[in-house]
Design an enzyme around this catalytic site. Structure first.
Site, PDB file in Angstrom:
ATOM      1  N   LYS A  97      39.025  39.505  39.505  1.00  0.00           N
ATOM      2  CA  LYS A  97      40.201  38.848  40.088  1.00  0.00           C
ATOM      3  C   LYS A  97      39.911  38.220  41.459  1.00  0.00           C
ATOM      4  O   LYS A  97      40.509  37.224  41.834  1.00  0.00           O
ATOM      5  CB  LYS A  97      41.378  39.818  40.183  1.00  0.00           C
ATOM      6  CG  LYS A  97      41.986  40.101  38.822  1.00  0.00           C
ATOM      7  CD  LYS A  97      43.347  40.747  38.932  1.00  0.00           C
ATOM      8  CE  LYS A  97      43.996  40.873  37.568  1.00  0.00           C
ATOM      9  NZ  LYS A  97      43.392  41.962  36.749  1.00  0.00           N
ATOM     10  N   GLU A 119      52.490  38.007  42.551  1.00  0.00           N
ATOM     11  CA  GLU A 119      53.063  39.149  41.843  1.00  0.00           C
ATOM     12  C   GLU A 119      51.919  40.080  41.489  1.00  0.00           C
ATOM     13  O   GLU A 119      50.769  39.671  41.458  1.00  0.00           O
ATOM     14  CB  GLU A 119      53.755  38.689  40.563  1.00  0.00           C
ATOM     15  CG  GLU A 119      52.797  38.423  39.389  1.00  0.00           C
ATOM     16  CD  GLU A 119      51.863  37.237  39.589  1.00  0.00           C
ATOM     17  OE1 GLU A 119      52.269  36.295  40.301  1.00  0.00           O
ATOM     18  OE2 GLU A 119      50.736  37.259  39.057  1.00  0.00           O
ATOM     19  N   SER A 385      34.758  43.162  32.891  1.00  0.00           N
ATOM     20  CA  SER A 385      35.619  42.517  33.892  1.00  0.00           C
ATOM     21  C   SER A 385      35.875  43.360  35.140  1.00  0.00           C
ATOM     22  O   SER A 385      36.099  42.820  36.216  1.00  0.00           O
ATOM     23  CB  SER A 385      36.943  42.112  33.245  1.00  0.00           C
ATOM     24  OG  SER A 385      37.536  43.209  32.583  1.00  0.00           O
TER      25      SER A 385
HETATM   26  C1  LIG Z   1      43.654  42.126  35.381  1.00  0.00           C
HETATM   27  C2  LIG Z   1      42.484  42.544  34.631  1.00  0.00           C
HETATM   28  C3  LIG Z   1      42.200  42.043  33.336  1.00  0.00           C
HETATM   29  C4  LIG Z   1      43.128  41.140  32.591  1.00  0.00           C
HETATM   30  O1  LIG Z   1      43.316  39.878  33.133  1.00  0.00           O
HETATM   31  P1  LIG Z   1      42.716  38.552  32.530  1.00  0.00           P
HETATM   32  O2  LIG Z   1      43.439  37.487  33.240  1.00  0.00           O
HETATM   33  O3  LIG Z   1      42.992  38.556  31.045  1.00  0.00           O
HETATM   34  O4  LIG Z   1      41.263  38.563  32.787  1.00  0.00           O
HETATM   35  C5  LIG Z   1      41.030  42.446  32.717  1.00  0.00           C
HETATM   36  N1  LIG Z   1      40.165  43.293  33.320  1.00  0.00           N
HETATM   37  C6  LIG Z   1      40.408  43.794  34.542  1.00  0.00           C
HETATM   38  C7  LIG Z   1      39.414  44.734  35.135  1.00  0.00           C
HETATM   39  C8  LIG Z   1      41.568  43.437  35.240  1.00  0.00           C
HETATM   40  O5  LIG Z   1      41.786  43.952  36.457  1.00  0.00           O
END
Ligand SMILES: *Cc1c(COP(=O)(O)O)cnc(C)c1O
Length: 403
Positions: A97, A119, A385
């Site tokens: 993010k 948000e 992610s």
């Molecule tokens: C917020 C989040 C997501 C989901 O958000 P996307 O916009 O679909 O990438 C996925 N993995 C993590 C670690 C997150 O914090």
């Protein structure tokens, strides 16, 4: 996929932000003018070398990019495939993010805004935004549902320490959907001095395109790193899909490589019934939410359904418009992983590789392990992610596993 399809997609992105029939701007005229202004300024900056350089510098020295592509040797031996992880979990603040938050905050600063408004659901986007705002000297208002505030106190503390202003939202379900509504409403009164910094590739045009651009660094780096490591491309690329930002960023790097299979993984939660999952691309119908059209989880009476997943970063009832389009044209296949499978993958990666993944990312890992079983010897690249530190208390309490 054909070159002309890609060009067409890019054209459509510029065509008021439509990807096929999805996207657009379902908002009032006053905001449309403002958003279109922001988009032209963004396009200018995107082509400005000094902006590029400044952003690169932040990504490199503040957020530790490029994040590595890691060959997961133990998991590979166990599964009979070659599994590689794009380590977005190693970013500052622990997830992808920060890529778009640094971008959005820098954009805000360059176009003369004093504040960012955002948000947050579980607080991950809020913390990343508050971090970027602190770094770049911007005020930061974070709208968060009261139920989420109570559930994610450590993130609330982080945001406070970073100097953000937390605004508790106390209507409806008091979670993410209401927080987005409230942030939008606030923005209407403040857009001259503030920038709305959305948390994923969702919302009205131009936000899906802006966030995608800032996240495309994931795929760009991954492709280069993968070729350097292995001399070729992966057989398949996998990422989890909440709003769809880490996935679209990863997919962008490989979308022109026809031989690479691409899978987006949605949360099946507790099951297939509406209300039990957050798999918008799998169970959603065309609808409008938060100013854009997408495949949307809806009740029989067309009201927006509640979305659920064990991973709170995935429980949004809508999804980025470009994913809906990529599904329609068949370039990306969207699959589902349920809560239990995600928890299994959470423990498996922790105990086999010494990497605790976020519950969101665990969905992508789980699907990777699933196809590994059926496709021995293949090269699989997974977007990790984020890291799982935020989830440890919850997992041990609700899904304890003795050794
Ligand atoms: C917020 C989040 C997501 C989901 O958000 P996307 O916009 O679909 O990438 C996925 N993995 C993590 C670690 C997150 O914090």
């Amino acid at each position: 996929m054909e070159e002309n399809v890609i060009n067409e997609m890019q054209k459509e992105a510029q065509n008021n932000g439509y990807f096929g029939i999805y996207g657009g701007q379902y908002i009032d005229e006053e905001l449309k003018t403002e958003f279109n202004n922001i988009y032209s300024k963004f396009l200018e900056l995107k082509n400005d070398e000094s902006f590029q350089k400044e952003l690169m510098d932040l990504l490199q020295h503040f957020s530790c990019r490029p994040t590595p592509v890691y060959f997961a040797k133990n998991l590979s031996e166990k599964s009979g495939c070659n599994i590689y992880l794009k380590r977005e979990d190693l970013n500052h603040t622990g997830a992808h993010k920060i890529n778009h938050c640094l971008g959005e905050a820098l954009l805000a600063k360059k176009i003369g805004k004093k504040k960012v408004i955002a948000e947050t659901g579980a607080g991950q986007h809020g913390v990343a935004m508050a971090t970027a705002a602190a770094l770049l000297g911007l005020e930061c208002d974070i709208y968060m549902g009261e139920v989420d505030i109570q559930k994610a106190m450590p993130n609330v503390y982080r945001m406070k320490i970073l100097g953000a202003n937390i605004i508790s939202v106390r209507h409806g379900q008091m979670t993410l959907k209401e927080a987005v509504d409230a942030a939008f409403e606030a923005y209407l009164n403040e857009y001259e001095t503030a920038l709305y910094a959305i948390g994923s590739v969702v919302g009205p045009h131009p936000f899906p395109s802006i966030v995608e651009y800032f996240q495309s660094v994931i795929g760009k780096e991954s492709r280069e790193q993968f070729i350097n490591m292995t001399g070729g491309l992966p057989d398949c690329v996998i990422a989890c899909v909440g709003g769809g930002s880490n996935s679209i960023g990863m997919f962008d790097g490989f979308i022109d490589d026809k031989e690479v299979k691409i899978y987006g993984v949605e949360p099946l939660g507790k099951g297939e019934k509406i209300g039990e999952n957050a798999a918008s691309l799998t169970y959603g119908r065309e609808g409008v939410i938060h100013g854009f059209k997408c495949l949307l989880l809806q009740n029989e009476d067309n009201t927006v359904a509640d979305a659920y997943s064990v991973a709170s970063g995935l429980d949004y009832p809508g999804v980025g418009p470009k994913h809906c389009y990529l599904k329609d044209i068949g370039r990306v296949e969207y699959k589902t992983i349920n809560d239990d499978e995600a928890i299994d993958a959470f423990y498996e990666l922790s105990r086999t590789e010494g990497i605790i993944p976020a519950l969101e990312s665990s969905h992508a890992v789980a699907y990777g392990l699933k196809i590994a079983k059926e496709n021995k010897g293949k090269k699989i690249l997974i977007s990790l992610s984020g890291r799982g530190d935020k989830d440890i208390e919850f997992v041990l309490k609700h899904y304890p596993r003795e050794i």
